[in-house]
Design a protein around this motif. Structure first.
Motif, PDB file in Angstrom:
ATOM      1  N   ASP A 149      13.372  17.754  -4.982  1.00 31.24           N
ATOM      2  CA  ASP A 149      12.460  18.903  -5.599  1.00 31.24           C
ATOM      3  C   ASP A 149      13.073  19.163  -7.067  1.00 31.24           C
ATOM      4  O   ASP A 149      13.345  20.165  -7.710  1.00 31.24           O
ATOM      5  CB  ASP A 149      12.718  20.136  -5.170  1.00 31.24           C
ATOM      6  CG  ASP A 149      12.218  20.131  -3.724  1.00 31.24           C
ATOM      7  OD1 ASP A 149      10.999  19.292  -3.481  1.00 31.24           O
ATOM      8  OD2 ASP A 149      12.299  20.631  -2.599  1.00 31.24           O
ATOM      9  N   ALA A 150      13.274  17.924  -7.914  1.00 26.45           N
ATOM     10  CA  ALA A 150      13.765  18.223  -9.229  1.00 26.45           C
ATOM     11  C   ALA A 150      12.596  18.539 -10.109  1.00 26.45           C
ATOM     12  O   ALA A 150      11.429  18.610  -9.921  1.00 26.45           O
ATOM     13  CB  ALA A 150      14.038  16.430  -9.857  1.00 26.45           C
ATOM     14  N   VAL A 151      13.264  19.336 -11.341  1.00 26.33           N
ATOM     15  CA  VAL A 151      12.326  19.762 -12.461  1.00 26.33           C
ATOM     16  C   VAL A 151      12.560  18.860 -13.636  1.00 26.33           C
ATOM     17  O   VAL A 151      13.782  18.644 -13.930  1.00 26.33           O
ATOM     18  CB  VAL A 151      12.513  21.235 -12.558  1.00 26.33           C
ATOM     19  CG1 VAL A 151      12.137  21.961 -13.799  1.00 26.33           C
ATOM     20  CG2 VAL A 151      12.666  22.161 -11.318  1.00 26.33           C
ATOM     21  N   SER A 152      11.280  18.484 -14.076  1.00 25.62           N
ATOM     22  CA  SER A 152      11.457  17.421 -15.070  1.00 25.62           C
ATOM     23  C   SER A 152      10.464  17.557 -15.962  1.00 25.62           C
ATOM     24  O   SER A 152       9.471  18.310 -15.815  1.00 25.62           O
ATOM     25  CB  SER A 152      11.431  15.911 -14.505  1.00 25.62           C
ATOM     26  OG  SER A 152      10.450  15.828 -13.665  1.00 25.62           O
ATOM     27  N   SER A 153      10.367  16.791 -17.266  1.00 26.92           N
ATOM     28  CA  SER A 153       9.338  16.935 -18.188  1.00 26.92           C
ATOM     29  C   SER A 153       8.504  15.755 -18.308  1.00 26.92           C
ATOM     30  O   SER A 153       7.391  15.860 -18.914  1.00 26.92           O
ATOM     31  CB  SER A 153       9.992  16.953 -19.360  1.00 26.92           C
ATOM     32  OG  SER A 153      10.995  16.061 -19.908  1.00 26.92           O
ATOM     33  N   GLY A 154       8.860  14.652 -17.792  1.00 28.24           N
ATOM     34  CA  GLY A 154       7.883  13.545 -17.918  1.00 28.24           C
ATOM     35  C   GLY A 154       6.547  13.604 -17.058  1.00 28.24           C
ATOM     36  O   GLY A 154       6.281  14.401 -16.417  1.00 28.24           O
ATOM     37  N   PRO A 155       5.876  12.526 -16.948  1.00 23.81           N
ATOM     38  CA  PRO A 155       4.805  12.502 -16.128  1.00 23.81           C
ATOM     39  C   PRO A 155       4.669  12.515 -14.605  1.00 23.81           C
ATOM     40  O   PRO A 155       3.757  12.976 -14.074  1.00 23.81           O
ATOM     41  CB  PRO A 155       4.105  11.197 -16.642  1.00 23.81           C
ATOM     42  CG  PRO A 155       5.180   9.952 -16.991  1.00 23.81           C
ATOM     43  CD  PRO A 155       6.302  11.126 -17.557  1.00 23.81           C
ATOM     44  N   TYR A 156       5.941  12.293 -14.076  1.00 23.87           N
ATOM     45  CA  TYR A 156       6.112  12.638 -12.615  1.00 23.87           C
ATOM     46  C   TYR A 156       7.567  13.224 -12.318  1.00 23.87           C
ATOM     47  O   TYR A 156       8.520  13.194 -13.270  1.00 23.87           O
ATOM     48  CB  TYR A 156       6.213  11.170 -12.064  1.00 23.87           C
ATOM     49  CG  TYR A 156       5.030  10.288 -12.433  1.00 23.87           C
ATOM     50  CD1 TYR A 156       3.971  10.646 -11.176  1.00 23.87           C
ATOM     51  CD2 TYR A 156       5.085   9.392 -13.218  1.00 23.87           C
ATOM     52  CE1 TYR A 156       2.922   9.733 -11.177  1.00 23.87           C
ATOM     53  CE2 TYR A 156       3.868   8.548 -13.244  1.00 23.87           C
ATOM     54  CZ  TYR A 156       2.671   8.831 -12.540  1.00 23.87           C
ATOM     55  OH  TYR A 156       1.748   8.080 -12.445  1.00 23.87           O
ATOM     56  N   THR A 157       7.698  13.775 -11.402  1.00 22.66           N
ATOM     57  CA  THR A 157       8.761  14.539 -10.638  1.00 22.66           C
ATOM     58  C   THR A 157       9.492  13.809  -9.456  1.00 22.66           C
ATOM     59  O   THR A 157       8.494  13.334  -8.841  1.00 22.66           O
ATOM     60  CB  THR A 157       8.628  15.963 -10.620  1.00 22.66           C
ATOM     61  OG1 THR A 157       7.676  16.192  -9.382  1.00 22.66           O
ATOM     62  CG2 THR A 157       7.976  16.712 -11.871  1.00 22.66           C
ATOM     63  N   ILE A 158      10.733  14.086  -9.407  1.00 23.22           N
ATOM     64  CA  ILE A 158      11.195  13.575  -8.001  1.00 23.22           C
ATOM     65  C   ILE A 158      11.236  14.593  -7.111  1.00 23.22           C
ATOM     66  O   ILE A 158      11.746  15.501  -6.932  1.00 23.22           O
ATOM     67  CB  ILE A 158      12.876  12.995  -8.331  1.00 23.22           C
ATOM     68  CG1 ILE A 158      12.853  12.064  -9.523  1.00 23.22           C
ATOM     69  CG2 ILE A 158      13.334  12.665  -6.995  1.00 23.22           C
ATOM     70  CD1 ILE A 158      14.284  11.991 -10.038  1.00 23.22           C
ATOM     71  N   GLU A 159      10.149  13.956  -5.910  1.00 25.62           N
ATOM     72  CA  GLU A 159      10.127  14.789  -4.886  1.00 25.62           C
ATOM     73  C   GLU A 159      11.258  14.765  -3.798  1.00 25.62           C
ATOM     74  O   GLU A 159      11.958  15.782  -3.325  1.00 25.62           O
ATOM     75  CB  GLU A 159       8.873  14.628  -4.121  1.00 25.62           C
ATOM     76  CG  GLU A 159       7.979  15.569  -4.612  1.00 25.62           C
ATOM     77  CD  GLU A 159       6.555  15.507  -3.721  1.00 25.62           C
ATOM     78  OE1 GLU A 159       6.440  14.536  -2.787  1.00 25.62           O
ATOM     79  OE2 GLU A 159       5.457  16.156  -4.044  1.00 25.62           O
ATOM     80  N   THR A 160      11.647  13.724  -3.456  1.00 24.36           N
ATOM     81  CA  THR A 160      12.560  13.149  -2.436  1.00 24.36           C
ATOM     82  C   THR A 160      12.937  11.795  -2.673  1.00 24.36           C
ATOM     83  O   THR A 160      12.453  10.996  -3.055  1.00 24.36           O
ATOM     84  CB  THR A 160      11.677  13.181  -0.769  1.00 24.36           C
ATOM     85  OG1 THR A 160      11.081  12.349  -0.735  1.00 24.36           O
ATOM     86  CG2 THR A 160      11.567  14.881  -0.595  1.00 24.36           C
TER      87      THR A 160
END
Length: 620
Positions: A203-214
């Motif tokens: 559940d990462a919060v990020s700024s790029g086109p995708y976020t890390i879920e797991t």
């Protein structure tokens, strides 16, 4: 020192000095006719999950401590820097910052942030996040492993207002200080106690086109599309990096449709997919090199010995003899099938402004086993009755060669190198280990020789910096990121000179001189710059943007372009996409995709898949 007026102001549309342009004629278009199935006629959730074979270990998804490429590629999809390298030709372009300028003496850089930048959780991305990120790295040695070398010349980072960042340097530098530092959300990271140990795997919060879920070692990495990405949401919902124990297993999964994309194939594997239904192959010019690292006597930042490298390798003559015993041309031909470029220095030929192209007279360590034997004879390393030489203490010279168990190329290379070194009187034991273990042991100096490779950024400053004495790690291998467990004051002088040289031509020569010097020290025998041999399910996805445009790889770019642009076939506008391959310098024929010669069925929609020659100049 005055700063060149031509570099005084750089905008998101500007092209920095040293941009490497590639001719549009370097690529040719190919077409294929594909008759979509009923499943393709309507986009489903399955259509929008892009599955990528994960062939190497992930060390961590913490952007401050990550080293291995598998994790770095996912992080490049997640976190933007202030400034990044564009898709078309690695030109500098805006990311979190829309524009930037530098003062007359080159010591103060001012960045203006885009007003529409948000985090994936919807909170605004402001200059406070940028200052917080830089401060984390500058003030915490435990967070300097990945990007610490990039902040060494920074005096301060300030936020005059919510949309402005001012970076003050201790002295002018050639490289833009806003490139390569991944900005993290302050409102998330300030709540983490042990930031260096933070896995960032859920559940990462990020700024790029995708976020890390797991992320899980057995389940791989699942990434979700960031709806708040300022360039617009990606055209797919998820990317799943699926772990495979071997490339052969991944290729079989590609054939059956269990996975959609496979990178890093051997030439034999690449050729086996040439006429595979629904599979497209692609060969792109890469920014990575492959080398055999030789332990010169690893030391930590306090100049204390570390690791267990064979002491005989501290002798420059022995290291040079090893390099001279390895036939790079044969390795390129037999292992890569010619899909690469022979190398000497680390900076690859795709960056011509900094590429050291040695003359024959400069290749002092070229393949010559007779010369290698004479060097060792003259240095007093006599051969025993079994043909194996003994060191100065009378012990037979026996070395370990470590490679990744997941890499078919490493196994193939070792089969050649072991007998070649025996021919000069050196006994070699080949050890294969998981990527994570190879990474850990190499950082700690626990090796004699090992196969290594690095992805090089368009600006060589970072790559050079991780060869300096200051980049050496703690005694346990932590904090520092020293590429070759090597330190030489002469190299440090060359690094420092190019770091502050603002004249592009003079800097280019200094970079080449540094690359040449490391070559002579035989601590990293660079074999080749390899082509990126990739394959994907052309019946499901297309639209891939290469970097540089038309000739570079899809995977492992200087940024997210390849996977940000991926599009389900059912959504390709006018059926124009990257679904057909382009043989960018490959000597093997490229498959023309599924459905060539297919009959157009009455009532079915016929899609013509054509290579797109141009694309947006987004991030690198």
């Amino acid at each position: 020192m005055s700063y060149p007026k031509s570099l005084k102001r750089l905008t998101a549309l500007g092209v920095a000095a040293g941009v490497f342009l590639f001719s549009a004629t370097a690529a040719t278009a190919a077409t294929a006719v594909v008759t979509p199935s009923a499943a393709q006629a309507k986009t489903s959730s399955a259509d929008k999950t892009f599955k990528v074979a994960l062939l190497n270990d992930v060390d961590t998804l913490n952007p401050f401590t990550n080293v291995l490429a598998a994790g770095a590629n996912a992080l490049a999809l997640s976190y933007e820097p202030l400034v990044e390298n564009g898709q078309k030709s690695n030109e500098l372009t805006g990311a979190i910052a829309d524009s930037w300028e530098v003062n007359e003496d080159g010591t103060v850089w001012t960045f203006k942030l885009g007003t529409d930048r948000k985090w994936s959780d919807g909170k605004p991305l402001t200059s406070d996040d940028v200052v917080y990120t830089f401060d984390l790295i500058m003030k915490n040695p435990d967070l300097q492993k990945s990007k610490g070398a990039l902040v060494e010349g920074l005096s301060s980072v300030e936020a005059p207002d919510a949309e402005t960042v001012k970076i003050t340097l201790s002295e002018p530098q050639a490289a833009n200080p806003g490139v390569q530092i991944p900005i993290v959300p302050k409102h998330v990271w300030e709540k983490i106690d042990d930031k260096a140990a933070f896995a960032n795997d859920k559940d990462a919060v990020s700024s790029g086109p995708y976020t890390i879920e797991t992320y899980g070692k057995s389940s791989g990495i699942t990434m979700a599309t960031n709806p708040n990405y300022w360039r617009g949401a990606a055209k797919i919902d998820k990317i799943v990096f699926v772990p495979y124990k071997s490339t052969d297993a991944a290729i079989q999964a590609l054939r059956t449709g269990e996975v959609d994309f496979v990178p890093d194939m051997t030439s034999a594997q690449f050729g086996s997919l040439e006429n595979e239904p629904n599979v497209e192959t692609y060969s792109g010019k890469n920014r990575r090199y492959q080398a055999v690292a030789i332990n010169p006597g690893a030391k930590d930042k306090n100049d204390q010995p570390m690791g267990d490298g064979n002491p005989v390798l501290q002798d420059l003559v022995v290291r040079q003899a090893i390099v001279r015993a390895i036939d790079k041309s044969t390795l390129l031909d037999k292992v890569l099938g010619g899909h690469g470029t022979l190398a000497a220095g680390e900076i690859p030929s795709v960056y011509p402004d900094f590429y050291w192209k040695p003359t024959d007279s400069e290749l002092t360590l070229s393949f010559d086993p007779a010369a290698a034997n004479k060097m060792l004879d003259d240095a007093g390393y006599a051969k025993g009755a079994d043909g194996i030489r003994v060191d100065k203490t009378g012990k037979p010279i026996k070395l370990r060669l470590m490679g990744r168990s997941e890499s078919a190329a490493h196994a193939s290379m070792a089969e050649f190198i072991k007998p070649w070194l025996k021919d000069i009187g050196i006994d070699v034991t080949v050890e294969t280990k998981a990527s994570g273990q190879v990474n850990e042991e190499s950082e700690q100096g626990k090796y004699d020789m090992y196969f290594t490779g690095w992805g090089i950024e368009p600006d060589p400053d970072f790559q050079l910096s991780i060869n300096t004495c200051a980049s050496r790690p703690n005694a346990d291998g932590s904090a520092g990121l020293n590429e070759s467990n090597w330190c030489d004051p002469e190299f440090d002088k060359l690094y420092a000179a190019q770091h502050v040289e603002l004249d592009p031509e003079k800097r280019s020569e200094l970079v080449k001189e540094a690359d040449k010097f490391k070559y002579t020290q035989a601590v990293n025998n660079v074999i080749w710059y390899y082509d990126s041999l990739e394959a994907y399910r052309s019946d499901r996805f297309g639209g891939f943007e290469k970097q540089p445009d038309g000739v570079g790889p899809i995977y492992g770019q200087n940024g997210p372009w390849g996977f940000y642009s991926v599009t389900p076939v059912s959504e390709l506008e006018g059926a124009n996409s990257e679904s057909t391959s382009q043989n960018s310098g490959s000597s093997l024929p490229i498959g023309l995709g599924v459905g060539i010669g297919a009959v157009v069925l009455i009532g079915a929609v016929v899609a013509v898949i054509m290579r797109r020659r141009s694309s947006s100049d987004d991030r690198a």
